[in-house]
Design a protein around this motif. Structure first.
Motif: not given
Lengths: 297, 297
Positions: A72-98
């Motif tokens: 949950e915590h991490y996902l909430r950070v991810l959300r904030g990132l996705t939103e703020s960068l999305g506004e700048q047309q930057i895609s945020v891609i979660p990766k499960t494979n390093l």
DNA sequence: TTGTAAGCGTTATCAA
DNA sequence: TTGATAACGCTTACAA
């Protein structure tokens, strides 16, 4: 089934690709009739412009995010990132494979090591730009407050010392006990033991129990309720993380909040600066705060 | 600060771009010395190949995912999707802005409408390929089981009828009551009222309460505990969604599980087929199951 | 083993 | 208002 391209549209509609592009982007003037025709063909063929070609052409940006746990915590950070960068047309891609990470990597979590080579780390201090949390001040505030309410014995239940946050919390707790000259305190390392059991192993019932994770606090509360110990009258319980379950528990859980959407947004701002070549601090410390509910005095 | 490209690397290292590319991809033979030199330059310049150019060139795929709410269930589906498609080198991009979506859009949630024009919808039935859940069978099983344990009065607490799942659950509940010829049942629509309050408005205490969401069940449990009503001895409570808090509540919450990582993985498989041009069903119904814990007989 | 050059789908510049 | 064409950064035949 070959992918339809702008070229195909142009051919079918009998115009040039530049016209199609203009229609697509609404830029420049296009004869209404032509425009109509092109739009029709686009609809008929179900054409979708290649987002990769577009991004490539426009040299847009995307960043990869790795989470140490899908929590949950991490996902909430991810959300904030996705939103703020999305506004700048930057895609945020979660990766499960390093293994196959891109040019800009953000690591959210507490158990990464430097091999990852992230551009930014959130929740932990590595060689890259690190965004971490001020565990000390809030904990100190909490203890001071509890002291002022007559509570003078404490316990700290910690998941173990294998992650950054737990270590920092442990250090903060020790420092605070020392600083306030508190002598009655007990520390329990869970090391994957069940908090429900560990709660019952406490040598005395302290006035307040600080837990390094909300899940631990929930287990402790359950144990105490089963033993008929009153929370918070006999013992205050304070968790860490302010997970969403906290408000549903009975009594609802007081907890330290950190690493939420706001953090993600702040990091988004810094990432933007990094991308623009600006210098940003090597280490950023964000504050935390206590969300007080029923489980503590 | 211009972005470093493969061309720059080639220039600095005094080789051709194809050699650099070969080093980068480990394909083809490159003289060890040259390779060393190129790698050194890459390290020195901190060069990162443009992921867009790469994806573009390789005509890779990416899909956009929109969530109706940034909630645990949906995120778990997102995780499954991310993992299963990630294995196929397909990037999954969560979007919070519906305006700028790409060629392939997956909608996860219950309150979308057809304007979205998604390629796949999970949790709701729209004109695109829809993945939904079998609410009836599991609910029917639950009721049958409760009946066999002597429970003969029921209540259904529903958030309202504005989303797909709630409607389906409502329909299923009615059908089941009718089918089993159960006459003692009560239905409460919350419409954003606090479940804690609604629980106290029930005309009689039924033998079992089915809730359309776990959050409702948690509120109901709290209300009953405050009133000294024993769960599950006096009333069984069953939630819907199996959120992570369920196991932490006291008593722990029985709940119907759906929409988890597995769903995401299954959808990933179907998406793969769609991309490959295979025909896939217009509607896919996935089963759900009861996770039985302490709150129900 | 290395380099040259074509091409991926799109946008943008410029000339017609 | 329209159409040719260069360019984006990279991969990959193919030629040297």
């Amino acid at each position: 089934m070959k992918k339809v391209t702008i070229k195909d549209i142009a051919n079918i509609a009998g115009v040039s690709i530049s016209t199609v592009s203009r229609v697509l982007n609404g830029k420049g003037n296009v004869d209404p009739q032509l425009k109509e025709r092109v739009l029709q063909v686009i609809k008929d063929t179900n054409f979708q412009p290649s987002s990769f070609a577009r991004s490539f052409r426009k040299s847009s940006m995307q960043i990869d995010v790795v989470l140490s746990k899908w929590e949950e915590h991490y996902l909430r950070v991810l959300r904030g990132l996705t939103e703020s960068l999305g506004e700048q047309q930057i895609s945020v891609i979660p990766k499960t494979n390093l293994n196959n990470l891109g040019d800009f990597v953000v690591a959210i979590g507490e158990d990464f090591d430097d091999k990852l080579n992230a551009s930014m780390t959130i929740g932990q201090e590595l060689s890259s730009c690190s965004v971490v949390f001020d565990h000390f001040s809030t904990l100190n505030l909490i203890v001071s407050e509890l002291l002022s309410k007559g509570i003078d014995s404490f316990a700290f239940l910690c998941e173990g010392l294998s992650n950054y946050r737990a270590c920092k919390l442990y250090g903060a707790f020790m420092k605070i006990m020392f600083h306030h000259k508190i002598e009655s305190y007990e520390i329990k390392m869970l090391n994957s033991k069940d908090p429900y059991d560990v709660a019952k192993e406490l040598s005395i019932l302290p006035g307040a129990i600080l837990c390094s994770k909300d899940e631990i606090a929930a287990g402790v509360m359950k144990a105490f309720k089963d033993e008929g110990i009153k929370i918070p009258q006999q013992v205050s319980i304070i968790g860490y993380g302010n997970f969403s379950c906290g408000s549903l528990l009975g009594p609802s859980l007081s907890s330290v909040e950190y690493m939420n959407e706001e953090t993600g947004r702040i990091c988004g701002q810094y990432i933007l600066k990094m991308i623009n070549g600006e210098e940003i601090p090597k280490k950023i410390v964000l504050s935390t705060r206590l969300v007080k509910r029923e489980s503590s005095l």
